[in-house]
Design a protein around this motif. Structure first.
Motif, mmCIF file in Angstrom:
data_model
loop_
_atom_site.group_PDB
_atom_site.id
_atom_site.type_symbol
_atom_site.label_atom_id
_atom_site.label_comp_id
_atom_site.label_asym_id
_atom_site.label_seq_id
_atom_site.Cartn_x
_atom_site.Cartn_y
_atom_site.Cartn_z
ATOM 1 N N ALA A 97 0.839 -1.206 0.000
ATOM 2 C CA ALA A 97 0.000 0.000 0.000
ATOM 3 C C ALA A 97 0.872 1.253 0.000
ATOM 4 C CB ALA A 97 -0.924 -0.005 1.211
ATOM 5 N N ARG A 98 1.944 1.263 0.804
ATOM 6 C CA ARG A 98 2.858 2.415 0.831
ATOM 7 C C ARG A 98 3.501 2.626 -0.532
ATOM 8 N NH1 ARG A 98 3.711 0.540 5.904
ATOM 9 N NH2 ARG A 98 5.526 -0.733 5.407
ATOM 10 N N HIS A 99 3.902 1.547 -1.175
ATOM 11 C CA HIS A 99 4.535 1.682 -2.487
ATOM 12 C C HIS A 99 3.561 2.226 -3.529
ATOM 13 C CE1 HIS A 99 7.901 -1.419 -1.449
ATOM 14 N NE2 HIS A 99 8.128 -0.227 -0.936
ATOM 15 N N VAL A 100 2.327 1.748 -3.522
ATOM 16 C CA VAL A 100 1.337 2.254 -4.478
ATOM 17 C C VAL A 100 1.048 3.728 -4.193
ATOM 18 C CG1 VAL A 100 -1.064 2.067 -5.273
ATOM 19 C CG2 VAL A 100 0.310 0.001 -4.952
ATOM 20 N N ALA A 101 0.848 4.085 -2.932
ATOM 21 C CA ALA A 101 0.549 5.472 -2.571
ATOM 22 C C ALA A 101 1.701 6.405 -2.929
ATOM 23 C CB ALA A 101 0.219 5.581 -1.084
ATOM 24 N N LYS A 102 2.924 5.901 -2.849
ATOM 25 C CA LYS A 102 4.097 6.723 -3.159
ATOM 26 C C LYS A 102 4.043 7.276 -4.589
ATOM 27 C CE LYS A 102 8.082 4.549 -3.034
ATOM 28 N NZ LYS A 102 9.476 4.114 -2.892
ATOM 29 N N PHE A 103 3.458 6.515 -5.517
ATOM 30 C CA PHE A 103 3.433 6.925 -6.916
ATOM 31 C C PHE A 103 2.225 7.781 -7.275
ATOM 32 C CE2 PHE A 103 6.388 3.347 -6.913
ATOM 33 C CZ PHE A 103 7.461 3.953 -7.529
#
Length: 140
Positions: A97-103
């Motif tokens: 979730a953090r990786h998706v939100a980062k983009f």
């Protein structure tokens, strides 16, 4: 202060806050209302495809993308390209979730997790994330 808030939104910040002088003044409620309107207007004019590319290029210039980050970046790019209404992520630890939100996809991210703690962390701190506690997908 309004221009600082708008520029923060254009830069893709996760959160904005009032300065001490404004927050402690007599008109702090009106200041928050103006900040909300400023954020809403600024975010409505963000080009999320360019934002995704900018974040991706910035990460790649400094670090090697992990396989999880690369997958998240590809998911965001695909969602933007097809005009998806949301991205659904299953995450036990919150990392995906953090990786998706980062983009910065520009659409809501529904985080499905079996952990109450991960749900609280994702919903409270990750931009655009809405967390839902679900049963584990593992076989019983």
């Amino acid at each position: 202060e309004c221009s600082d808030v708008a520029n923060a939104c254009y830069d893709g910040t996760d959160a904005v806050m009032l300065s001490g002088e404004t927050a402690n003044g007599c008109y702090f409620r009106q200041a928050v209302d103006i900040m909300v309107r400023t954020c809403s207007e600024a975010e409505s004019s963000v080009n999320f495809d360019e934002m995704h590319q900018s974040v991706r290029n910035s990460v790649k210039a400094r670090f090697q993308l992990s396989s999880s980050e690369s997958l998240a970046s590809s998911a965001v790019k695909t969602a933007v390209d097809v005009g998806a209404k949301a991205i659904i992520v299953y995450s036990e630890s919150g990392t995906t979730a953090r990786h998706v939100a980062k983009f910065r996809p520009g659409m809501p991210i529904a985080v499905l997790t079996p952990s109450q703690q991960v749900a609280r962390q994702c919903f409270g701190t990750l931009k655009g994330c809405y967390a839902y506690v679900v049963n584990s997908l593992e076989e019983p």
